[in-house]
Design a protein around this motif. Structure first.
Motif, PDB file in Angstrom:
ATOM      1  N   SER A 121      54.888  20.144   0.715  1.00  0.00           N
ATOM      2  CA  SER A 121      55.534  21.070   1.816  1.00  0.00           C
ATOM      3  C   SER A 121      56.872  21.201   1.201  1.00  0.00           C
ATOM      4  O   SER A 121      57.602  20.710   0.837  1.00  0.00           O
ATOM      5  CB  SER A 121      55.592  20.075   2.735  1.00  0.00           C
ATOM      6  N   CYS A 122      57.051  22.631   1.040  1.00  0.00           N
ATOM      7  CA  CYS A 122      58.346  23.034   0.461  1.00  0.00           C
ATOM      8  C   CYS A 122      59.076  23.989   1.802  1.00  0.00           C
ATOM      9  O   CYS A 122      58.424  24.344   2.354  1.00  0.00           O
ATOM     10  CB  CYS A 122      57.990  24.117  -0.346  1.00  0.00           C
ATOM     11  N   GLU A 123      60.279  23.883   1.407  1.00  0.00           N
ATOM     12  CA  GLU A 123      61.183  24.705   2.135  1.00  0.00           C
ATOM     13  C   GLU A 123      62.234  25.495   1.317  1.00  0.00           C
ATOM     14  O   GLU A 123      62.883  24.779   0.353  1.00  0.00           O
ATOM     15  CB  GLU A 123      62.323  23.838   3.150  1.00  0.00           C
ATOM     16  N   GLY A 124      62.235  26.717   1.525  1.00  0.00           N
ATOM     17  CA  GLY A 124      63.043  27.676   0.727  1.00  0.00           C
ATOM     18  C   GLY A 124      64.558  27.774   1.104  1.00  0.00           C
ATOM     19  O   GLY A 124      65.201  26.951   2.129  1.00  0.00           O
ATOM     20  N   LYS A 126      66.234  29.909   2.632  1.00  0.00           N
ATOM     21  CA  LYS A 126      66.567  30.390   3.924  1.00  0.00           C
ATOM     22  C   LYS A 126      65.649  29.584   4.888  1.00  0.00           C
ATOM     23  O   LYS A 126      65.497  30.309   6.044  1.00  0.00           O
ATOM     24  CB  LYS A 126      66.074  31.950   3.872  1.00  0.00           C
ATOM     25  N   GLY A 127      65.088  28.511   4.731  1.00  0.00           N
ATOM     26  CA  GLY A 127      64.760  27.774   5.782  1.00  0.00           C
ATOM     27  C   GLY A 127      62.772  28.055   5.742  1.00  0.00           C
ATOM     28  O   GLY A 127      62.425  27.593   6.835  1.00  0.00           O
ATOM     29  N   ASP A 128      62.523  29.165   5.106  1.00  0.00           N
ATOM     30  CA  ASP A 128      61.187  29.482   5.144  1.00  0.00           C
ATOM     31  C   ASP A 128      60.545  28.286   4.551  1.00  0.00           C
ATOM     32  O   ASP A 128      60.627  27.597   3.674  1.00  0.00           O
ATOM     33  CB  ASP A 128      60.967  30.607   4.475  1.00  0.00           C
ATOM     34  N   LYS A 129      59.473  27.860   5.228  1.00  0.00           N
ATOM     35  CA  LYS A 129      58.329  26.694   4.669  1.00  0.00           C
ATOM     36  C   LYS A 129      57.082  27.619   3.833  1.00  0.00           C
ATOM     37  O   LYS A 129      56.748  28.597   4.430  1.00  0.00           O
ATOM     38  CB  LYS A 129      58.008  26.083   6.017  1.00  0.00           C
ATOM     39  N   PHE A 130      56.579  26.897   3.122  1.00  0.00           N
ATOM     40  CA  PHE A 130      55.552  27.286   2.096  1.00  0.00           C
ATOM     41  C   PHE A 130      54.895  25.974   1.701  1.00  0.00           C
ATOM     42  O   PHE A 130      55.479  24.963   1.742  1.00  0.00           O
ATOM     43  CB  PHE A 130      55.948  28.186   1.092  1.00  0.00           C
ATOM     44  N   TYR A 131      53.798  26.101   1.339  1.00  0.00           N
ATOM     45  CA  TYR A 131      52.765  25.052   0.807  1.00  0.00           C
ATOM     46  C   TYR A 131      52.049  25.326  -0.226  1.00  0.00           C
ATOM     47  O   TYR A 131      51.455  26.320  -0.671  1.00  0.00           O
ATOM     48  CB  TYR A 131      51.976  24.587   2.049  1.00  0.00           C
ATOM     49  N   LEU A 132      51.917  23.981  -1.227  1.00  0.00           N
ATOM     50  CA  LEU A 132      50.766  24.146  -2.460  1.00  0.00           C
ATOM     51  C   LEU A 132      49.951  23.159  -2.054  1.00  0.00           C
ATOM     52  O   LEU A 132      50.191  21.843  -1.663  1.00  0.00           O
ATOM     53  CB  LEU A 132      51.649  23.705  -3.569  1.00  0.00           C
ATOM     54  N   HIS A 133      48.606  23.445  -2.181  1.00  0.00           N
ATOM     55  CA  HIS A 133      47.394  22.535  -1.841  1.00  0.00           C
ATOM     56  C   HIS A 133      46.814  22.316  -3.006  1.00  0.00           C
ATOM     57  O   HIS A 133      46.640  23.096  -3.805  1.00  0.00           O
ATOM     58  CB  HIS A 133      46.498  23.059  -0.667  1.00  0.00           C
ATOM     59  N   SER A 134      46.023  21.305  -3.200  1.00  0.00           N
ATOM     60  CA  SER A 134      44.836  20.975  -3.877  1.00  0.00           C
ATOM     61  C   SER A 134      43.825  21.744  -3.422  1.00  0.00           C
ATOM     62  O   SER A 134      43.414  21.917  -2.020  1.00  0.00           O
ATOM     63  CB  SER A 134      44.431  19.370  -3.998  1.00  0.00           C
TER      64      SER A 134
END
Length: 157
Positions: A121-124, A126-134
């Motif tokens: 679970s990542c946060e950029g 600018k506060g944007d959230k993005f995810y990396l999944h198996s």
């Protein structure tokens, strides 16, 4: 909304305790853990006592300010981010770079099929959230890997 009550008793001390809570529906936003999938090396064939290897290459437009890894490894293993050994759970932002990255996992399985499941679970900035999944982009094998397989510049084609 109805309240649910849970009662319990500690047998050794005969203490009765009760918890009250109001049930709540918790939405899982698109892109979170619901999208992570178990991945297997050896197509789910039993890998008793065999070491298996997993790699997922990915690109980032920037280094995230936060990147929390939560990994489940069946049975025991080591997680690497860009060649660096990292804990199965914790912040891995300091190991990520803008551009090409890799999560690599080395698993030793005692019984059945080895498997891995993880979410980053990542946060950029600018506060944007993005995810990396198996998921289906993870490459897995039970073939021994050469030195450097856990690094981002390794050619796994």
């Amino acid at each position: 909304m109805k309240k649910a009550v849970i009662l319990g008793m500690a047998l050794a001390s005969s203490i009765v305790f009760a918890f009250e809570f109001e049930p709540q529906a918790v939405a899982i936003p698109e892109g979170e853990a619901s999208a992570s999938k178990l991945v297997w090396a050896g197509d789910g064939v039993a890998t008793n006592g065999i070491v298996s290897y997993y790699r997922q290459a990915f690109r980032l437009p920037e280094v995230p300010t936060k990147a929390f890894l939560d990994a489940y490894l069946d049975d025991a293993g080591t997680v690497f981010v860009n060649g660096n050994k990292v804990p199965q759970t914790g912040d891995i932002a300091s190991f990520l770079v803008a551009g090409g990255n890799v999560i690599a996992i080395r698993l030793t399985n005692g019984h059945g099929s080895s498997a891995a499941l993880y979410l980053v679970s990542c946060e950029g900035s600018k506060g944007d959230k993005f995810y990396l999944h198996s998921d289906g982009t993870v490459k897995g094998t039970v073939r021994p890997q050469p030195q450097g397989w856990e690094k981002s510049d390794f050619d796994d084609s």
